[in-house]
Design an enzyme around this catalytic site. Structure first.
Site, mmCIF file in Angstrom:
data_model
loop_
_atom_site.group_PDB
_atom_site.id
_atom_site.type_symbol
_atom_site.label_atom_id
_atom_site.label_comp_id
_atom_site.label_asym_id
_atom_site.label_seq_id
_atom_site.Cartn_x
_atom_site.Cartn_y
_atom_site.Cartn_z
ATOM 1 N N TYR A 1 0.846 -1.206 0.000
ATOM 2 C CA TYR A 1 0.000 0.000 0.000
ATOM 3 C C TYR A 1 0.873 1.245 0.000
ATOM 4 O O TYR A 1 0.724 2.129 -0.852
ATOM 5 C CB TYR A 1 -0.893 -0.038 1.233
ATOM 6 C CG TYR A 1 -1.904 1.077 1.351
ATOM 7 C CD1 TYR A 1 -2.976 1.176 0.464
ATOM 8 C CD2 TYR A 1 -1.809 2.011 2.381
ATOM 9 C CE1 TYR A 1 -3.934 2.192 0.602
ATOM 10 C CE2 TYR A 1 -2.755 3.017 2.526
ATOM 11 C CZ TYR A 1 -3.813 3.107 1.634
ATOM 12 O OH TYR A 1 -4.745 4.106 1.782
ATOM 13 N N TYR B 1 3.813 13.370 -14.455
ATOM 14 C CA TYR B 1 2.849 13.869 -15.445
ATOM 15 C C TYR B 1 2.714 15.385 -15.350
ATOM 16 O O TYR B 1 2.508 16.068 -16.359
ATOM 17 C CB TYR B 1 1.475 13.187 -15.269
ATOM 18 C CG TYR B 1 1.320 11.979 -16.164
ATOM 19 C CD1 TYR B 1 2.048 10.816 -15.929
ATOM 20 C CD2 TYR B 1 0.465 12.003 -17.261
ATOM 21 C CE1 TYR B 1 1.918 9.706 -16.756
ATOM 22 C CE2 TYR B 1 0.333 10.902 -18.094
ATOM 23 C CZ TYR B 1 1.065 9.761 -17.838
ATOM 24 O OH TYR B 1 0.949 8.670 -18.667
#
Ligand code: NAD
Ligand code: UDP
Length: 316
Positions: free
Chosen positions: A147, A161
């Protein structure tokens, strides 16, 4: 577009965005969420649901203005079937491939992108309270790592990005949150304690109960998330309640509120190795940048949550 829309937070987010007058497309594969969380939206022509695994390529018809990536298993409980220790590969895929696919939708649509990150990226923190500038203390191969590292990768990919493709991204680091529609059987502290107290059973405190958490009521969290979404911030922002409480105190508060006075039982540590000893958000950024801070006390928040558990128990 909201991934994980059938989950606890995703369903509340869907409600909030619809209330603000937006159209919402919700994606979910029900791995940990459930259709009942969205049942009240049936027939709402501003809400569209697509059953889809976000680890696979995502296609959403029409123009998307914002992508909120919330899909991921989220419970650390190894005893729960929906705990990420039992869904390790799906958890890593939701954080890695799911984030990649969701970012792709945002890039193609020139949309705002929000990543649901977590306080777990700070690991078992050596700095307290945790500021966004803290890099964390995480075991890369521990039981929680599927996780923690998936979310850390997701944050890195989001920033890539933003920096490389100029996508309008933001990252919310969510701290422990509770409220109606949370999982009643996920084995986490809130769910266990309320269920036990309602059944008149002793509340199971792991270890000596001196580990701390800071619990945020869902309405406060959603308000902070919405403010971040409509801002032009790109750096990560902690959203959570800074009121720190020991797990022992927390269990006592629930026992008192439910009123059956079953008491507490201290059990040998049953939690995962790496269970953080202290966790508390520093919310200076959220206060300064978003003019946000939580308003709902633990007493009031639990007062709104306990009736939900009662209803769910009577349905079960
Ligand atoms: P949740 O389990 O209720 O919701 C997650 C949803 O994502 C579920 O409906 C599940 O079916 C869906 N999902 C998971 N993998 C998927 C996939 N591959 N494709 C499509 N859907 C998928 O959990 P939540 O508490 O609502 O958490 C939502 C997000 O917030 C998660 O990303 C979690 O990491 C983050 N978060 C939550 C908390 C909290 O206290 N609840 C704290 C920190 C971070
Ligand atoms: N915990 C506990 N009894 C329980 C469930 C959890 O004492 O029945 C403890 C757990 O060990 C941890 C804290 O409560 O120290 C919060 O655990 P939770 O699973 O809610 O979430 P976490 O904050 O670790 O992600």
């Amino acid at each position: 577009m909201i991934t994980g829309a059938a989950g606890f937070l995703g369903s509340h987010l869907s409600d909030r965005l619809l209330a603000e007058g937006h159209e919402v497309v919700g994606l979910d594969n029900f791995i940990t969420g459930k259709p009942e969380n969205l049942a009240h939206l049936a027939g709402n022509d501003k809400f569209q649901f697509i059953r889809h695994d976000v680890s696979d390529y995502i296609f959403v018809p029409g123009k998307v203005d914002a992508v909120m990536h919330f899909a991921s298993p989220a419970s650390p409980n190894p005893a729960s079937p929906i705990g990420y220790p039992n869904l390790p590969i799906q958890t890593m895929k939701a954080g890695a491939l799911g984030t990649h696919n969701s970012l792709g939708v945002a890039f193609a649509n020139k949309a705002r992108f929000m990543l649901a990150s977590t306080s777990e990226i700070y690991g078992d923190p050596l700095e307290h309270p945790q500021k966004e500038t803290y890099w964390g203390h995480v075991d890369p191969i521990g039981e929680r790592s599927v996780y923690d590292e998936a979310k850390r990768f997701a944050e890195a990919l989001t920033m890539a990005y933003h920096r490389f493709h100029g996508v309008n991204t933001c990252i919310v680091r969510i701290f422990n949150t509770y409220g109606p529609r949370m999982h009643i059987d996920d084995g986490r502290a809130v769910a266990n304690f309320i269920q036990q107290a309602l059944r008149g059973q002793k509340l199971t405190v792991y270890g000596d109960g001196q580990q701390t958490r800071s619990f945020c009521y869902v309405d406060d969290l959603i308000e902070g998330i919405y403010r971040l979404l409509v801002s032009d911030i790109h750096d990560p922002v902690n959203i959570g309640n800074p009121t720190e409480i020991t797990i022992e105190q927390f269990a006592k508060e629930i026992d008192d509120l439910v009123g059956k006075k079953a008491g507490l039982v201290f059990q040998k540590k049953q939690f995962l190795a790496g269970d953080p000893l202290r966790r508390q958000p520093d919310i200076t950024r959220a206060k300064d940048w978003l003019k946000w801070e939580p308003k709902i006390s633990l007493h009031d928040g639990l007062g709104k949550t306990i009736p939900y558990f009662k209803d769910q128990q009577s349905i079960a």
